[in-house]
Design a protein around this motif. Structure first.
Motif, short mmCIF file in Angstrom:
data_model
loop_
_atom_site.label_atom_id
_atom_site.label_comp_id
_atom_site.label_asym_id
_atom_site.label_seq_id
_atom_site.Cartn_x
_atom_site.Cartn_y
_atom_site.Cartn_z
N MET A 252 0.84 -1.19 0.00
CA MET A 252 0.00 0.00 0.00
C MET A 252 0.88 1.25 0.00
O MET A 252 1.63 1.50 0.95
CB MET A 252 -0.92 0.02 1.23
N ALA A 253 0.81 2.02 -1.07
CA ALA A 253 1.56 3.26 -1.15
C ALA A 253 0.72 4.41 -0.61
O ALA A 253 -0.49 4.48 -0.88
CB ALA A 253 1.96 3.54 -2.61
N ARG A 255 0.13 8.64 -0.02
CA ARG A 255 0.42 9.95 -0.62
C ARG A 255 1.40 10.74 0.25
O ARG A 255 1.31 10.72 1.47
CB ARG A 255 -0.89 10.74 -0.78
N HIS A 294 -3.59 2.01 -3.09
CA HIS A 294 -3.29 3.42 -2.82
C HIS A 294 -4.61 4.07 -2.42
O HIS A 294 -5.61 3.94 -3.13
CB HIS A 294 -2.70 4.10 -4.05
N MET A 298 -3.60 10.07 -5.95
CA MET A 298 -2.23 9.66 -6.23
C MET A 298 -1.39 10.80 -6.75
O MET A 298 -1.86 11.64 -7.53
CB MET A 298 -2.23 8.54 -7.29
N GLU A 303 4.99 8.90 -5.25
CA GLU A 303 4.93 7.71 -4.39
C GLU A 303 4.61 6.45 -5.18
O GLU A 303 4.75 5.34 -4.66
CB GLU A 303 3.91 7.88 -3.27
N ILE A 304 4.18 6.60 -6.43
CA ILE A 304 3.84 5.43 -7.22
C ILE A 304 4.03 5.73 -8.70
O ILE A 304 3.76 6.85 -9.17
CB ILE A 304 2.40 4.95 -6.94
N ALA A 309 0.48 1.69 -10.94
CA ALA A 309 -0.86 2.11 -10.54
C ALA A 309 -1.93 1.62 -11.50
O ALA A 309 -3.06 1.33 -11.09
CB ALA A 309 -0.91 3.63 -10.44
N SER A 315 -3.02 -4.09 -9.67
CA SER A 315 -3.48 -2.88 -9.00
C SER A 315 -4.94 -3.01 -8.57
O SER A 315 -5.81 -3.38 -9.36
CB SER A 315 -3.33 -1.67 -9.93
N ILE A 317 -6.50 -0.31 -7.12
CA ILE A 317 -6.85 1.09 -6.82
C ILE A 317 -8.26 1.43 -7.29
O ILE A 317 -9.04 2.04 -6.56
CB ILE A 317 -5.79 2.04 -7.44
#
Length: 343
Positions: A252-253, A255, A294, A298, A303-304, A309, A315, A317
């Motif tokens: 998990m990235a 922000r 994420h 984003m 960060e990604i 992504a 992904s 997301i």
């Protein structure tokens, strides 16, 4: 905090306790659906059966939404007010859509043009909302503890949509639902939460939920962006991405929250991406089938990486956004049940 004051100290992750008279004890097990909480202010303190019951109810709303039969009458005659003191697009829209799909009358209050921006206090706002007789109040605020303070002063059921660096409970629930749908269960999974953990209420809520449900949680980031003594929450700290991602099931990235950040915590966005930005090379250190998450919005290339992504297989997301509506429908449903009992 027992006096209802808002945490304004310099501590990045305040220890916030909900007064007992604000949020009555939850029932244990699946009976939560028959005796739901008065407010949803935080994940901390919830038990596995309670979290599981909420996720089960949200799962039913996923199926309902996908069937196209989204209009319900559960909240007919109820008023939902979205009170956002911070800018938000996906969270506010998600709550608005959830309320409308359940038949509620939804009102979005723009704080930038409201009396709050003209000097009205939070307690004055609470008195005004009480006079409007709203039933459900969704609050986002830049100060930790603001939703809980409102919960003490209003008759409506209050949902915390993110307060300062404290918690963001519905985000953690939707993340858990997303993971559970792909992996079948949360217990035993290795989840690496990477990046700006220091300023992230999403990270705090996810840590509480995932550790409660049996996941092994790692936090990965530069020392300047890791909260002090975060290990007390049951996580393992890594400052090296390769070590932190090795063997991870979920990555998990987070922000990079420049609006809350003091100068000097990171040299530059480019330098941060070089060492901690999630790209294909770093993702290869995790398990071959590791999934990417994420909370949004984003910062691509910070960060990604866009290729990660937008990966159609790994992904999650976009699925997180879909789960957000279902989770918020479930939360509104549960709190409305309690409101009906109070009526």
């Amino acid at each position: 905090m027992a006096d209802g004051s808002i945490a304004r100290g310099s501590a990045p992750w305040p220890c916030f306790l909900v007064p007992a008279n604000v949020c009555p004890p939850y029932t244990v097990g699946t009976r939560i659906l028959n005796n739901p909480p008065r407010h949803l202010l935080q994940i901390e303190g919830l038990l596995p059966p309670q979290i599981g019951a909420m996720l089960d109810l949200a799962e039913s709303y996923v199926l309902l939404n996908r069937s196209g039969k989204t209009q319900r009458d559960l909240l007919r005659g109820r008023t939902l007010i979205n009170l956002f003191f911070e800018d938000s697009t996906r969270t506010r829209t998600s709550f608005e859509l959830a309320g409308k799909r359940l038949g509620a009358d939804v009102i979005n209050m723009s704080v930038s043009t409201s009396s709050v921006n003209k000097g009205e206090t939070l307690l004055d706002t609470a008195a005004t909302l009480n006079a409007m007789h709203c039933d459900l109040l969704v609050v986002r605020h830049d100060q930790s503890g603001a939703p809980a303070l409102l919960a003490q002063k209003v008759d409506a059921a209050v949902i915390n949509a993110g307060d300062g660096t404290h918690e963001h409970p519905t985000q953690a629930l939707l993340d858990a639902l997303t993971i559970r749908r792909r992996r079948g269960a949360l217990a035993g999974l290795v989840v690496a939460i990477c990046g700006d953990v220091l300023h992230s209420r999403v990270a705090r809520s996810n840590i509480h939920l995932l550790t409660t449900m049996g996941s092994r949680v790692r936090v990965v980031g530069p020392p300047t962006l890791i909260p002090p003594a975060v290990e007390r929450l049951g996580v393992t700290v890594f400052h090296d991405m390769k070590a932190g991602l090795e063997g991870a099931d979920i990555v998990m990235a987070l922000r990079l929250q420049k609006e809350r950040m003091a100068r000097g915590l990171v040299p530059s966005a480019r330098e941060f991406f070089r060492f901690y930005g999630l790209d294909a090379a770093k993702l290869a250190w995790a398990k071959p089938d590791a999934l990417v998450m994420h909370p949004g919005p984003m910062n691509r290339g910070v960060e990604i990486d866009s290729a990660v992504a937008d990966d159609p297989v790994r992904s999650l997301i976009r699925e997180q956004v879909e789960m957000g509506v279902a989770v918020r429908m479930a939360v509104l449903d549960l709190l409305a049940r309690q409101a009906r009992r109070n009526d």
